[in-house]
Write an enzyme that holds these catalytic residues in place. Structure first.
Site, PDB file in Angstrom:
ATOM      1  N   ASP A 172      56.936  22.267 -30.286  1.00 29.19           N
ATOM      2  CA  ASP A 172      56.328  23.460 -30.861  1.00 29.19           C
ATOM      3  C   ASP A 172      57.133  24.669 -30.398  1.00 29.19           C
ATOM      4  O   ASP A 172      57.543  24.748 -29.231  1.00 29.19           O
ATOM      5  CB  ASP A 172      54.867  23.599 -30.418  1.00 29.19           C
ATOM      6  CG  ASP A 172      54.059  24.471 -31.361  1.00 29.19           C
ATOM      7  OD1 ASP A 172      53.156  23.951 -32.035  1.00 29.19           O
ATOM      8  OD2 ASP A 172      54.347  25.685 -31.428  1.00 29.19           O
TER       9      ASP A 172
ATOM     10  N   LYS B 275      52.006  27.833 -25.964  1.00 29.73           N
ATOM     11  CA  LYS B 275      51.365  26.522 -26.098  1.00 29.73           C
ATOM     12  C   LYS B 275      52.040  25.481 -25.206  1.00 29.73           C
ATOM     13  O   LYS B 275      51.375  24.691 -24.523  1.00 29.73           O
ATOM     14  CB  LYS B 275      51.403  26.055 -27.558  1.00 29.73           C
ATOM     15  CG  LYS B 275      50.471  26.793 -28.490  1.00 29.73           C
ATOM     16  CD  LYS B 275      50.561  26.196 -29.888  1.00 29.73           C
ATOM     17  CE  LYS B 275      49.600  26.892 -30.844  1.00 29.73           C
ATOM     18  NZ  LYS B 275      49.711  26.336 -32.219  1.00 29.73           N
TER      19      LYS B 275
ATOM     20  N   THR C 194      51.036  25.103 -43.492  1.00 34.41           N
ATOM     21  CA  THR C 194      51.448  25.400 -44.868  1.00 34.41           C
ATOM     22  C   THR C 194      50.429  26.380 -45.445  1.00 34.41           C
ATOM     23  O   THR C 194      49.586  26.003 -46.265  1.00 34.41           O
ATOM     24  CB  THR C 194      51.522  24.121 -45.726  1.00 34.41           C
ATOM     25  OG1 THR C 194      50.334  23.338 -45.505  1.00 34.41           O
ATOM     26  CG2 THR C 194      52.740  23.297 -45.387  1.00 34.41           C
TER      27      THR C 194
ATOM     28  N   SER D 240      49.545  19.592 -45.448  1.00 36.92           N
ATOM     29  CA  SER D 240      48.983  19.636 -46.802  1.00 36.92           C
ATOM     30  C   SER D 240      49.895  20.456 -47.714  1.00 36.92           C
ATOM     31  O   SER D 240      50.355  21.540 -47.338  1.00 36.92           O
ATOM     32  CB  SER D 240      47.593  20.255 -46.783  1.00 36.92           C
ATOM     33  OG  SER D 240      46.733  19.523 -45.944  1.00 36.92           O
TER      34      SER D 240
ATOM     35  N   CYS E 212      42.223  24.289 -44.756  1.00 40.18           N
ATOM     36  CA  CYS E 212      42.378  23.327 -45.854  1.00 40.18           C
ATOM     37  C   CYS E 212      41.663  23.748 -47.139  1.00 40.18           C
ATOM     38  O   CYS E 212      42.306  23.990 -48.157  1.00 40.18           O
ATOM     39  CB  CYS E 212      41.864  21.949 -45.416  1.00 40.18           C
ATOM     40  SG  CYS E 212      42.975  21.079 -44.293  1.00 40.18           S
TER      41      CYS E 212
ATOM     42  N   ARG F 135      40.416  30.751 -38.705  1.00 37.92           N
ATOM     43  CA  ARG F 135      41.325  30.951 -39.837  1.00 37.92           C
ATOM     44  C   ARG F 135      40.541  30.925 -41.151  1.00 37.92           C
ATOM     45  O   ARG F 135      39.761  30.018 -41.406  1.00 37.92           O
ATOM     46  CB  ARG F 135      42.402  29.857 -39.860  1.00 37.92           C
ATOM     47  CG  ARG F 135      43.462  29.978 -38.787  1.00 37.92           C
ATOM     48  CD  ARG F 135      44.414  28.813 -38.813  1.00 37.92           C
ATOM     49  NE  ARG F 135      43.760  27.557 -38.478  1.00 37.92           N
ATOM     50  CZ  ARG F 135      44.362  26.365 -38.532  1.00 37.92           C
ATOM     51  NH1 ARG F 135      45.609  26.282 -38.921  1.00 37.92           N
ATOM     52  NH2 ARG F 135      43.703  25.277 -38.195  1.00 37.92           N
TER      53      ARG F 135
END
Length: 437
Positions: A43, A48, A97, A132, A272, A341
């Site tokens: 990453d 992180k 994405t 996705s 999503c 989000r």
């Protein structure tokens, strides 16, 4: 089976690299470690990586102990160096994405990862995309970058697509218990990904092409967007007709076939459901076609914070939001997680700000958040603070919510989740879709 197709038989010697250590990549990395693989967790967010190296988790559903156990096993290596992936037999791409500000696909994270892989691709490696995306991405975006190496897909290296199915906060379905859809650019590619993921998941479901696998993910989330948006529209209808939608859903759900219950709320959030259907819309417009269902569902979903704002204005005693003190309980897009989000709570807060309200929020998982130019800190739920509010809006039904306390001290509670069903208190209660007068 060629030598390049044969995986290593000893799991203790098998190494995979996972690009992206977020809500998808980190649980997958820990699952690989659990199954005996060596994992390179890559990453670019150094914060992180430093937290992971110290055995600290930044995802609520993953306890620090899971990270510490993985580090202690010496089979998990968090790093921000792409060069490490040259040692891996498989490279899994789990990068974001999102949508651009214009509502179109943003594949910048994917193209960056693809370029990094293409510059280091080793003969025999398997590259799996999990992010996705729209049908055709694996063939049209990822594969051409890898083909620049001069190696042949299906014999020299292998390319697959397997949509992630992580459901944050859902303890009933651990990652490994969710059937895994897999696909490959060629039959050899499919065989490689089937073998690898067969080591991890209770069931692997192969499909005919990467396009079909990409479309599978979009079907799953478009189905949820359309049905939840329809129920939200019914909530607005039931408010006008003075009917209780929650009672009606419960009655309809008593039918043992032909009906699946969906429930209203302040709007759909997360990485999503609000995003994936728009990827499909963008793709099919290139073919001169459209999806009215998705467009209408998007419109209803985006309208919910505005509808709730109007409802609050109607139910407040002074019939005005200007100067009203409104507390939003829950900033996360769903219960018991720290992810906000695309959360409808943020848009609701923004709408209330525009109307001149003094807006506050409380979320036990999110100590602070940024909304435009304003930074908010989670307000402590004291008796004094709750009593000061003109209204408390229950936007996210965290299981730790002190509901009885809120009902005892609030003036007005607007419940978007029906958690106040059959409850009473000093507060006046209004429910979304509850037909309250």
């Amino acid at each position: 089976m060629s030598d390049n197709l044969k995986p290593q038989t000893n799991k203790e010697q098998r190494t995979v690299a996972i690009i992206g250590q977020g809500y998808v990549g980190l649980p997958l990395a820990l699952l690989f470690v659990k199954k005996g693989f060596h994992v390179l967790g890559i990453d670019l967010d150094r914060r992180k990586i430093e937290m992971l190296r110290k055995g600290k988790s930044y995802i609520t559903e993953i306890p620090d102990s899971d990270i510490q156990d993985a580090i202690a096993s010496a089979r998990y290596t968090p790093t921000d160096q792409f060069s490490f992936m040259e040692a891996a037999e498989a490279i899994v791409i789990c990068v974001p994405t999102p949508l651009t500000s214009y509502g179109t696909p943003d594949l910048s994270y994917l193209t960056q990862a693809a370029a990094e892989i293409g510059g280091r691709l080793q003969k025999g490696q398997l590259v799996i995309l999990e992010s996705s995306t729209y049908p055709g991405t694996t063939r049209e975006v990822l594969l051409p970058v890898l083909n620049k190496t001069g190696l042949q897909a299906g014999s020299d290296f292998f390319v697959a697509y397997s949509p992630e199915r992580v459901d944050p906060g859902n303890e009933a379905f651990p990652v490994e218990n969710i059937p895994k859809v897999v696909s490959g650019i060629t039959p050899n590619c499919l065989a490689r990904v089937e073998e690898l993921y067969g080591q991890l998941f209770i069931k692997v479901h192969p499909v005919s092409s990467t396009d079909a696998a990409e479309m599978t993910k979009l079907l799953e989330n478009s189905y949820r967007l359309i049905n939840i948006s329809f129920i939200n529209e019914l909530a607005m209808i039931c408010d006008v007709l003075q009917l209780n939608l929650w009672e009606i859903i419960e009655a309809a759900n008593s039918k043992p076939f032909g009906f699946k219950a969906f429930y209203p709320g302040p709007g759909i959030g997360g990485h999503c459901i609000p995003v994936d259907p728009s990827y499909l819309l963008w793709k099919i417009k290139q073919y001169g076609i459209n999806s009215d269902f998705i467009q209408i569902s998007n419109a209803v979903n985006h309208m919910m914070p505005l509808y709730i704002t109007r409802q609050l204005k109607q139910h407040l005693e002074k019939k005005s939001l200007t100067g009203s003190r409104i507390l939003i309980y829950g900033a996360a897009y769903k219960r018991d997680i720290a992810d906000y989000r695309e959360s409808a709570s943020l848009e609701l807060m923004h709408m209330l700000e525009i109307e001149g309200a003094d807006v506050f929020y409380h979320d036990p998982y999110i100590p602070s958040l940024q909304l435009g130019d304003n930074k908010y800190d989670s307000l402590e739920l004291t008796e004094e603070n709750v009593k000061k509010m003109d209204c408390v809006v229950i936007a996210t039904d965290h299981s730790s919510m002190p509901l009885a306390f809120i009902l005892e001290h609030a003036l007005l509670v607007y419940d978007t989740r029906n958690v106040t069903k059959d409850m009473t208190g000093k507060a006046r209660i209004v429910r979304l879709g509850g037909g309250d007068s």
